[in-house]
Scaffold this motif. Structure first.
Motif, mmCIF file in Angstrom:
data_model
loop_
_atom_site.group_PDB
_atom_site.id
_atom_site.type_symbol
_atom_site.label_atom_id
_atom_site.label_comp_id
_atom_site.label_asym_id
_atom_site.label_seq_id
_atom_site.Cartn_x
_atom_site.Cartn_y
_atom_site.Cartn_z
ATOM 1 N N LEU A 240 51.591 43.756 38.719
ATOM 2 C CA LEU A 240 50.758 44.820 38.583
ATOM 3 C C LEU A 240 50.485 45.813 37.339
ATOM 4 O O LEU A 240 49.374 46.058 36.998
ATOM 5 N N ILE A 241 51.510 45.702 36.442
ATOM 6 C CA ILE A 241 51.345 45.907 35.203
ATOM 7 C C ILE A 241 50.331 45.110 34.249
ATOM 8 O O ILE A 241 49.384 45.719 33.878
ATOM 9 N N ALA A 242 50.220 43.872 34.876
ATOM 10 C CA ALA A 242 49.713 42.759 33.824
ATOM 11 C C ALA A 242 48.328 42.813 34.437
ATOM 12 O O ALA A 242 47.171 42.979 33.562
ATOM 13 N N GLU A 243 47.987 43.352 35.784
ATOM 14 C CA GLU A 243 46.609 43.326 36.362
ATOM 15 C C GLU A 243 46.087 44.723 35.746
ATOM 16 O O GLU A 243 44.798 44.728 35.516
ATOM 17 N N GLN A 244 46.663 45.795 35.424
ATOM 18 C CA GLN A 244 46.036 46.816 34.712
ATOM 19 C C GLN A 244 45.398 46.425 33.364
ATOM 20 O O GLN A 244 44.465 47.145 33.022
ATOM 21 N N MET A 245 46.198 45.493 32.858
ATOM 22 C CA MET A 245 45.684 45.248 31.443
ATOM 23 C C MET A 245 44.474 44.240 31.487
ATOM 24 O O MET A 245 43.657 44.126 30.577
ATOM 25 N N ASN A 246 44.632 43.248 32.573
ATOM 26 C CA ASN A 246 43.325 42.568 32.571
ATOM 27 C C ASN A 246 43.133 42.080 34.035
ATOM 28 O O ASN A 246 43.867 41.279 34.673
ATOM 29 N N SER A 247 42.284 43.076 34.654
ATOM 30 C CA SER A 247 42.484 42.971 35.925
ATOM 31 C C SER A 247 41.202 41.673 36.421
ATOM 32 O O SER A 247 41.074 41.557 37.954
ATOM 33 N N LYS A 248 40.740 41.051 35.825
ATOM 34 C CA LYS A 248 40.042 39.681 35.942
ATOM 35 C C LYS A 248 40.768 38.370 35.806
ATOM 36 O O LYS A 248 40.291 37.297 36.013
ATOM 37 N N ASP A 249 41.897 38.403 35.336
ATOM 38 C CA ASP A 249 43.056 37.361 34.894
ATOM 39 C C ASP A 249 43.124 36.641 36.393
ATOM 40 O O ASP A 249 43.925 37.008 37.065
ATOM 41 N N THR A 250 42.357 35.414 36.794
ATOM 42 C CA THR A 250 42.712 34.973 38.030
ATOM 43 C C THR A 250 44.187 34.284 38.220
ATOM 44 O O THR A 250 44.510 34.178 39.415
ATOM 45 N N LYS A 277 38.552 34.590 44.064
ATOM 46 C CA LYS A 277 37.329 34.120 44.447
ATOM 47 C C LYS A 277 36.296 34.469 43.416
ATOM 48 O O LYS A 277 35.228 34.101 42.880
ATOM 49 N N LYS A 278 36.476 35.988 43.711
ATOM 50 C CA LYS A 278 35.445 36.838 42.883
ATOM 51 C C LYS A 278 35.190 36.326 41.277
ATOM 52 O O LYS A 278 33.897 36.321 40.821
ATOM 53 N N TYR A 279 36.040 36.556 40.737
ATOM 54 C CA TYR A 279 36.313 36.232 39.359
ATOM 55 C C TYR A 279 36.530 34.764 38.821
ATOM 56 O O TYR A 279 36.396 34.350 37.718
ATOM 57 N N GLY A 280 36.934 33.904 39.672
ATOM 58 C CA GLY A 280 37.208 32.638 39.279
ATOM 59 C C GLY A 280 35.932 31.466 39.029
ATOM 60 O O GLY A 280 34.822 31.779 39.654
ATOM 61 N N ASP A 281 36.335 30.293 38.554
ATOM 62 C CA ASP A 281 35.376 29.195 38.428
ATOM 63 C C ASP A 281 35.130 28.655 39.897
ATOM 64 O O ASP A 281 36.068 28.682 40.735
#
Length: 298
Positions: A240-250, A277-281
């Motif tokens: 959740l810390i990582a998500e705050q830094m990069n919220s689109k990293d699949t 699904k939203k941010y991925g290829d």
């Protein structure tokens, strides 16, 4: 296997200055010819000529690594590569001829002793440290590999990332290069699929975060360690810390979803697979859809 070795030798010697003396040029030729005896004579003469030449120490570790390495063929039940030759006996039993590598660790230690002396004399030469780390990885000495990486991280803070390379040239964008290399080393540990090395991954990542608290990859690494240890609660703390830094990293989002699956929290798991699904290829979207379908069937 040959390509791996050539990559290593180029990594250590490609930037050498041949104008220093002809010892280096002679050594390079013998290294390419795998003539370890002639390499030894050149190194001894070179050491008498100038034992304060930093390239002498990288040459020594090349020499001993080459000498310590033996490639042999082993008949085994499963192939290790696509190139492994299948051998079938008269009874129809199939075995596979796999290429294996063995190391004489006494010779490895001799090479490491020389590179240690080189590092002592030239502590800011990152190529020496990375050369040592490479050898420790190839011979499977992962605890020493881990400790050496941590030493590099610690020293990098001391010198404020002012690293040099062969010919004492400054490493451009050294912080980025260091962190990228360290991340690759963590991935090397993960790729062994040896759970005994999970704590090594954690130690390295914690060392990075001590000096670079915004390094999102290290938070993700530690989370992966806890996921593999079946501890989703601790994994989520870092994810959740990582998500705050990069919220689109699949990758991060997918691991958060996995943690919620492990906790039995179907609602949040689907929420995060939707974000994947939203941010991925297209391939990542297909993976997310599959995971959600499986969850919905439970």
């Amino acid at each position: 296997m040959k390509n791996t070795f050539l990559t290593f030798t180029i990594f250590l010697i490609a930037s050498f200055s041949f104008a220093q003396n002809n010892h280096l040029e002679q050594f390079r030729v013998c290294l390419e010819q795998n003539d370890t005896l002639q390499q030894f004579y050149i190194l001894r003469d070179w050491e008498k000529f100038n034992n304060n030449d930093p390239e002498l120490y990288t040459a020594y570790i090349n020499h001993y690594y080459t000498k310590a390495k033996t490639i042999y063929l082993s008949l085994e039940s499963t192939p290790t590569t696509e190139e492994s030759l299948a051998v079938t006996d008269s009874l129809g039993n199939t075995k596979h001829l796999n290429e294996r590598i063995a190391f004489n660790h006494k010779l490895v230690d001799q090479g490491l002793a020389y590179i240690d002396e080189g590092i002592r004399r030239f502590p800011n030469r990152l190529d020496m440290r990375f050369g040592k780390i490479y050898v420790l990885k190839k011979v499977g000495r992962y605890n020493e590999f881990t400790q050496e990486i941590i030493k590099v991280i610690n020293h990098s803070d001391v010198i404020k990332n002012q690293w040099t390379w062969a010919e004492n040239k400054t490493v451009p964008d050294a912080k980025k290069f260091l962190l990228s290399s360290v991340q690759n080393y963590v991935l090397d540990l993960y790729d062994t699929e040896n759970d005994d090395l999970l704590d090594n991954m954690k130690l390295i990542s914690e060392s990075v975060l001590r000096y670079y608290p915004a390094h999102v990859e290290s938070y993700s690494n530690i989370a992966v360690v806890f996921l593999n240890k079946k501890d989703p609660e601790k994994a989520l703390k870092y994810l959740l810390i990582a998500e705050q830094m990069n919220s689109k990293d699949t990758i991060i989002l997918s691991n958060i979803a996995k943690a919620y699956v492990m906790k039995g929290d179907k609602t949040n798991a689907i929420k995060y697979y939707e974000l994947v699904k939203k941010y991925g290829d297209s391939e990542t979207q297909e993976f997310a859809n599959k995971q959600m379908n499986e969850l919905n069937q439970k």
